[in-house]
Scaffold this motif. Structure first.
Motif, PDB file in Angstrom:
ATOM      1  N   PHE A 234       0.973  -1.291   0.104  1.00  0.00           N
ATOM      2  CA  PHE A 234      -0.054   0.083   0.033  1.00  0.00           C
ATOM      3  C   PHE A 234       1.083   1.219  -0.021  1.00  0.00           C
ATOM      4  CE2 PHE A 234      -2.660  -3.235   1.972  1.00  0.00           C
ATOM      5  CZ  PHE A 234      -3.837  -3.209   1.103  1.00  0.00           C
ATOM      6  N   MET A 235       2.170   1.417   0.201  1.00  0.00           N
ATOM      7  CA  MET A 235       2.701   2.426   0.349  1.00  0.00           C
ATOM      8  C   MET A 235       2.915   3.314  -0.838  1.00  0.00           C
ATOM      9  SD  MET A 235       7.023   2.902   1.275  1.00  0.00           S
ATOM     10  CE  MET A 235       6.689   1.858   2.869  1.00  0.00           C
ATOM     11  N   ALA A 236       3.146   2.580  -1.953  1.00  0.00           N
ATOM     12  CA  ALA A 236       3.076   3.489  -3.557  1.00  0.00           C
ATOM     13  C   ALA A 236       1.652   4.083  -3.683  1.00  0.00           C
ATOM     14  CB  ALA A 236       3.324   2.575  -4.586  1.00  0.00           C
ATOM     15  N   VAL A 237       0.647   3.383  -3.544  1.00  0.00           N
ATOM     16  CA  VAL A 237      -0.570   4.081  -3.937  1.00  0.00           C
ATOM     17  C   VAL A 237      -0.932   5.122  -2.640  1.00  0.00           C
ATOM     18  CG1 VAL A 237      -2.013   2.239  -2.707  1.00  0.00           C
ATOM     19  CG2 VAL A 237      -3.267   3.394  -4.470  1.00  0.00           C
ATOM     20  N   HIS A 238      -0.724   4.948  -1.576  1.00  0.00           N
ATOM     21  CA  HIS A 238      -0.832   5.989  -0.516  1.00  0.00           C
ATOM     22  C   HIS A 238      -0.040   7.078  -0.784  1.00  0.00           C
ATOM     23  CE1 HIS A 238      -0.141   7.034   3.914  1.00  0.00           C
ATOM     24  NE2 HIS A 238      -1.271   7.669   3.357  1.00  0.00           N
ATOM     25  N   LEU A 239       1.170   6.938  -1.067  1.00  0.00           N
ATOM     26  CA  LEU A 239       1.931   8.204  -1.384  1.00  0.00           C
ATOM     27  C   LEU A 239       1.429   9.085  -2.685  1.00  0.00           C
ATOM     28  CD1 LEU A 239       5.534   6.853  -0.645  1.00  0.00           C
ATOM     29  CD2 LEU A 239       4.431   8.464   0.658  1.00  0.00           C
ATOM     30  N   THR A 240       1.153   8.290  -3.502  1.00  0.00           N
ATOM     31  CA  THR A 240       0.453   9.073  -4.811  1.00  0.00           C
ATOM     32  C   THR A 240      -0.866   9.565  -4.615  1.00  0.00           C
ATOM     33  OG1 THR A 240      -0.243   6.800  -5.873  1.00  0.00           O
ATOM     34  CG2 THR A 240       2.076   7.555  -6.236  1.00  0.00           C
ATOM     35  N   SER A 241      -1.919   8.982  -3.716  1.00  0.00           N
ATOM     36  CA  SER A 241      -3.246   9.375  -3.825  1.00  0.00           C
ATOM     37  C   SER A 241      -3.131  10.339  -2.766  1.00  0.00           C
ATOM     38  CB  SER A 241      -3.936   8.365  -3.412  1.00  0.00           C
ATOM     39  OG  SER A 241      -3.543   7.719  -2.170  1.00  0.00           O
ATOM     40  N   MET A 242      -2.508  10.340  -1.422  1.00  0.00           N
ATOM     41  CA  MET A 242      -2.651  11.010  -0.211  1.00  0.00           C
ATOM     42  C   MET A 242      -1.582  12.177  -0.277  1.00  0.00           C
ATOM     43  SD  MET A 242      -5.588   9.829   0.535  1.00  0.00           S
ATOM     44  CE  MET A 242      -5.579  10.854   1.797  1.00  0.00           C
ATOM     45  N   ALA A 243      -0.397  11.615  -0.533  1.00  0.00           N
ATOM     46  CA  ALA A 243       0.706  12.550  -0.301  1.00  0.00           C
ATOM     47  C   ALA A 243       1.249  13.543  -1.647  1.00  0.00           C
ATOM     48  CB  ALA A 243       2.101  11.968   0.313  1.00  0.00           C
ATOM     49  N   GLU A 244       0.308  12.951  -2.831  1.00  0.00           N
ATOM     50  CA  GLU A 244       0.424  13.871  -3.820  1.00  0.00           C
ATOM     51  C   GLU A 244       1.942  13.875  -4.635  1.00  0.00           C
ATOM     52  OE1 GLU A 244      -0.841  17.959  -3.389  1.00  0.00           O
ATOM     53  OE2 GLU A 244      -2.514  17.440  -2.635  1.00  0.00           O
ATOM     54  N   MET A 245       2.370  12.678  -4.268  1.00  0.00           N
ATOM     55  CA  MET A 245       3.621  12.255  -4.608  1.00  0.00           C
ATOM     56  C   MET A 245       3.588  11.635  -6.360  1.00  0.00           C
ATOM     57  SD  MET A 245       6.832  10.090  -2.925  1.00  0.00           S
ATOM     58  CE  MET A 245       6.685  11.251  -1.443  1.00  0.00           C
ATOM     59  N   SER A 246       4.749  11.790  -6.944  1.00  0.00           N
ATOM     60  CA  SER A 246       4.772  11.227  -8.383  1.00  0.00           C
ATOM     61  C   SER A 246       4.967   9.552  -8.310  1.00  0.00           C
ATOM     62  CB  SER A 246       5.760  11.787  -9.212  1.00  0.00           C
ATOM     63  OG  SER A 246       7.039  11.471  -8.679  1.00  0.00           O
ATOM     64  N   LEU A 247       4.406   9.011  -9.314  1.00  0.00           N
ATOM     65  CA  LEU A 247       4.615   7.474  -9.143  1.00  0.00           C
ATOM     66  C   LEU A 247       6.092   7.116  -9.299  1.00  0.00           C
ATOM     67  CD1 LEU A 247       3.475   4.778  -9.106  1.00  0.00           C
ATOM     68  CD2 LEU A 247       3.540   5.070 -11.798  1.00  0.00           C
ATOM     69  N   ILE A 248       6.993   7.946  -9.849  1.00  0.00           N
ATOM     70  CA  ILE A 248       8.489   7.664  -9.662  1.00  0.00           C
ATOM     71  C   ILE A 248       9.080   7.886  -8.073  1.00  0.00           C
ATOM     72  CG2 ILE A 248      10.815   8.388 -10.637  1.00  0.00           C
ATOM     73  CD1 ILE A 248       9.581   9.284 -13.191  1.00  0.00           C
ATOM     74  N   ARG A 249       8.526   9.037  -7.784  1.00  0.00           N
ATOM     75  CA  ARG A 249       9.287   9.173  -6.126  1.00  0.00           C
ATOM     76  C   ARG A 249       8.886   8.307  -5.216  1.00  0.00           C
ATOM     77  NH1 ARG A 249      10.514  14.965  -3.989  1.00  0.00           N
ATOM     78  NH2 ARG A 249      12.509  15.263  -5.439  1.00  0.00           N
ATOM     79  N   ALA A 250       7.381   7.883  -5.426  1.00  0.00           N
ATOM     80  CA  ALA A 250       6.563   6.707  -4.596  1.00  0.00           C
ATOM     81  C   ALA A 250       7.441   5.511  -4.803  1.00  0.00           C
ATOM     82  CB  ALA A 250       5.238   6.780  -5.097  1.00  0.00           C
TER      83      ALA A 250
END
Length: 394
Positions: A234-250
């Motif tokens: 869940f880390m990548a989807v959490h960071l992209t959806s809630m932390a507004e992070m790019s997929l690369i950075r996630a």
């Protein structure tokens, strides 16, 4: 110290684990191409890992009897044979049913990796190096995952997904042959008269009744392994959806989690051998793990990238780095005569945690709960597990 490490069985078991893990994670890595070719939804291809771990729970419990009867090297060879058959079945069958059957075949082997390798290593490893050696052995799991993630997609793009699976046959066959050269010496302790009866087959489960120390450890390892997969899933989807992070950075944050888990394993092993007890170290892992889960649940757009990476690194070092000292602790409790049984029990409980806790996490998110609540639940179970171990350690 370094001259006392049993290098031959250590690296043999490490690469058996790595090749089996790589084959397991190759299917998810090639999922988009497989889904398009086979004509099924990509999410269904992802169920392959669940099949492997689900069947692996049973093989982890049942395999110690085979280790005693036929020898750890022979069982390691069977693991490789099952890996080879899985790759052939999935690649040449080319259907959803063939891939699912491959998952069942690999599951029969995957649960046996810990019992066979632990049995092979325990009698050849000095007690003062046990945690270090077992921690190095456990590098095979993330190594196999990394190889699957790095090598399979380029092969799929350059050729096709079938080729990406079939090229793995070469290393598996080579290692299978090399293990045969080891068998006379390393399987000399096999008991050919041992009966494969129900009583012997279920010996790992009897440890839960006989050894209270094992029961405490099993509860904690179930929670720790489940927490590890919650972070990964869940880390990548959490960071992209809630932390507004790019997929690369996630993706980089997730990679930080994985790398920290690999690097920390031998460090924890050395510490458990030389600084503090493995039980106390495992207890501290759970407490720190709980803290990182609470922090991860609060990730948002106002968090700096550096701080997110720091949390991911600490989470990886604990939630992913604990397995080596955990298996060494199971081996210590079980003793030389029941190392395979205690390791099989450990693997079964970890596999069960891997399957259960991410599913519960997903249900919480799907029901409208926040990531803070879901990660909070992870923090509660890992924190309580750590405190429980801390009490036993004292």
């Amino acid at each position: 110290m370094w001259r006392e490490i049993p290098y031959m069985p250590l690296f043999a078991t490490l690469f058996v684990q790595a090749l089996a893990t790589m084959s397991a994670y190759s299917i998810p890595a090639a999922a988009p191409a497989i889904a398009a070719d086979v004509g099924v939804d990509g999410a269904r291809v992802g169920l392959f890992i669940s099949i492997v771990y689900g069947v692996g729970i049973f093989s982890a419990v049942l395999s110690p009897s085979f280790v005693h009867r036929f020898g750890a090297v022979r069982v390691s060879q069977v693991i490789l044979v099952c890996t080879i058959i899985m790759l052939l079945t999935a690649a040449l069958g080319g259907t959803a049913g063939a891939i699912a059957l491959g998952g069942v075949l690999l599951g029969f082997a995957y649960g046996a990796t810990a019992p066979s390798s632990s049995h092979l290593l325990i009698s050849r490893t000095p007690v003062r190096l046990r945690n270090l050696v077992f921690s190095i052995r456990q590098i095979g799991v993330p190594l196999g995952g990394v190889m699957g993630g790095l090598l399979v997609p380029p092969l799929v793009l350059g050729f096709d997904w079938q080729t990406a699976l079939l090229v793995q046959l070469g290393p598996a066959i080579l290692l299978l042959v090399l293990l045969q050269a080891m068998r006379t010496e390393y399987d000399a302790d096999r008991d050919v008269a041992r009966a494969l009866t129900r009583g012997n087959a279920l010996a790992p489960l009897r440890l839960l009744v006989e050894l209270p120390e094992v029961r405490t450890l099993c509860i904690a390892m179930f929670c720790y392994a489940g927490a590890q997969l919650c972070f990964i899933a869940f880390m990548a989807v959490h960071l992209t959806s809630m932390a507004e992070m790019s997929l690369i950075r996630a993706g980089q944050a997730l990679a930080m989690f994985q790398v920290a888990g690999v690097i920390s394993r031998p460090i924890w092993g050395w510490m458990a051998d030389n600084v503090i007890s493995a039980r106390l170290l495992l207890a501290l892992h759970g407490i720190v793990m709980a803290g990182t889960a609470l922090a991860a649940g609060q990730f948002g757009a106002d968090w700096s990238y550096a701080l997110i990476l720091l949390v991911c690194a600490v989470a990886g070092a604990t939630a992913s780095g604990f397995t080596g000292i955990a298996f060494a602790e199971y081996a210590r409790i079980g003793g030389p005569g029941r190392t395979a049984e205690s390791s099989g029990l450990a693997a079964a409980l970890m596999f069960l945690g891997v399957m259960s806790m991410p599913a519960i996490f997903s249900v919480l998110i799907a029901s409208g709960q926040s990531y803070g609540v879901a990660y909070g639940a992870v923090a509660i179970v890992t924190g309580l597990s750590g405190l429980m171990l801390l009490r036993r350690a004292g």
